[in-house]
Motif scaffolding. Structure first.
Motif, PDB file in Angstrom:
ATOM      1  N   ILE A 147       0.764  -1.202   0.090  1.00  0.00           N
ATOM      2  CA  ILE A 147      -0.107  -0.078   0.064  1.00  0.00           C
ATOM      3  C   ILE A 147       0.963   1.256   0.137  1.00  0.00           C
ATOM      4  O   ILE A 147       0.589   2.183  -0.724  1.00  0.00           O
ATOM      5  N   ASP A 148       1.756   1.203   0.859  1.00  0.00           N
ATOM      6  CA  ASP A 148       2.837   2.280   0.725  1.00  0.00           C
ATOM      7  C   ASP A 148       3.390   2.602  -0.600  1.00  0.00           C
ATOM      8  O   ASP A 148       3.538   3.755  -0.886  1.00  0.00           O
ATOM      9  N   HIS A 149       3.713   1.771  -1.436  1.00  0.00           N
ATOM     10  CA  HIS A 149       4.499   1.659  -2.415  1.00  0.00           C
ATOM     11  C   HIS A 149       3.658   2.107  -3.508  1.00  0.00           C
ATOM     12  O   HIS A 149       3.770   3.064  -4.268  1.00  0.00           O
ATOM     13  N   THR A 150       2.231   1.791  -3.463  1.00  0.00           N
ATOM     14  CA  THR A 150       1.396   2.153  -4.408  1.00  0.00           C
ATOM     15  C   THR A 150       0.924   3.649  -4.360  1.00  0.00           C
ATOM     16  O   THR A 150       0.825   4.423  -5.238  1.00  0.00           O
ATOM     17  N   VAL A 151       1.157   3.978  -3.071  1.00  0.00           N
ATOM     18  CA  VAL A 151       0.882   5.446  -2.782  1.00  0.00           C
ATOM     19  C   VAL A 151       1.740   6.373  -3.204  1.00  0.00           C
ATOM     20  O   VAL A 151       1.828   7.350  -4.086  1.00  0.00           O
ATOM     21  N   GLN A 152       3.066   5.954  -3.023  1.00  0.00           N
ATOM     22  CA  GLN A 152       3.995   6.480  -3.451  1.00  0.00           C
ATOM     23  C   GLN A 152       4.499   6.752  -5.107  1.00  0.00           C
ATOM     24  O   GLN A 152       4.354   7.743  -5.598  1.00  0.00           O
ATOM     25  N   LEU A 159      -0.496  -0.014 -14.638  1.00  0.00           N
ATOM     26  CA  LEU A 159      -0.743   1.019 -13.809  1.00  0.00           C
ATOM     27  C   LEU A 159      -0.506   0.679 -12.175  1.00  0.00           C
ATOM     28  O   LEU A 159      -0.728  -0.509 -11.807  1.00  0.00           O
ATOM     29  N   PRO A 160      -0.066   1.515 -11.367  1.00  0.00           N
ATOM     30  CA  PRO A 160      -0.017   1.514  -9.956  1.00  0.00           C
ATOM     31  C   PRO A 160      -1.249   1.122  -9.465  1.00  0.00           C
ATOM     32  O   PRO A 160      -2.355   1.504 -10.036  1.00  0.00           O
ATOM     33  N   LEU A 161      -1.290   0.295  -8.616  1.00  0.00           N
ATOM     34  CA  LEU A 161      -2.479  -0.256  -7.894  1.00  0.00           C
ATOM     35  C   LEU A 161      -3.810   0.726  -7.795  1.00  0.00           C
ATOM     36  O   LEU A 161      -4.811   0.586  -8.088  1.00  0.00           O
ATOM     37  N   LEU A 162      -3.300   2.018  -7.165  1.00  0.00           N
ATOM     38  CA  LEU A 162      -4.393   2.919  -6.797  1.00  0.00           C
ATOM     39  C   LEU A 162      -4.929   3.549  -8.208  1.00  0.00           C
ATOM     40  O   LEU A 162      -6.189   3.750  -8.302  1.00  0.00           O
TER      41      LEU A 162
END
Length: 143
Positions: A9-14, A62-65
């Motif tokens: 989660i931290d990685h996809t937010v970044q 695409l990034p998760l978010l």
């Protein structure tokens, strides 16, 4: 290590912030919120012009978010839409972002394409572009 132990989660937010910040810089807009709206709206317009298989290939990069936003409201039975004209593609995007004070028109849509060119594989960009109607593809610079 993440404070919560949820590195994914931290990685996809970044990654999502990286996409938004790059777009905001390319657009030279003041609002990250508006840049995110521009990104989401343009991705939806692209998605709605692709068949389900090509749409899924794009989403996978695409990034998760952003992937979640990409699929938000999607109705696969209704895609790809049959409008083949760039003016209709642009009008769809402008219906969602036309009220943004910094919005300048198709050049801002091109900025989204340039972020995508920079963030996903060249091969996938070429596949996506080749699956878009010629009139719309002409808006998207080659990677």
């Amino acid at each position: 290590m993440s404070a919560q132990g949820l590195e994914v989660i931290d990685h996809t937010v970044q990654l999502t912030h990286e996409w938004i910040n790059e777009l905001k810089d390319r657009l030279d807009w003041t609002s990250a919120r508006d840049a995110l709206r521009m990104l989401r709206t343009t991705l939806h317009a692209i998605r709605d012009h692709l068949d389900t298989g090509e749409s899924a290939h794009l989403a996978a990069q695409l990034p998760l978010l952003i992937r979640g936003m990409y699929y938000e409201g999607w109705m696969p039975k209704s895609t790809p839409i049959h409008s083949r004209k760039a003016k209709d593609f642009i009008a769809t995007i402008e219906a969602s972002v036309g009220d943004v004070l910094d919005y300048r028109g198709p050049e801002d849509i091109e900025a989204v394409f340039r972020v995508i060119n920079n963030k996903i594989s060249r091969g996938e960009v070429m596949d996506i572009r080749s699956n878009l109607p010629h009139d719309i593809r002409a808006l998207w610079p080659e990677p």
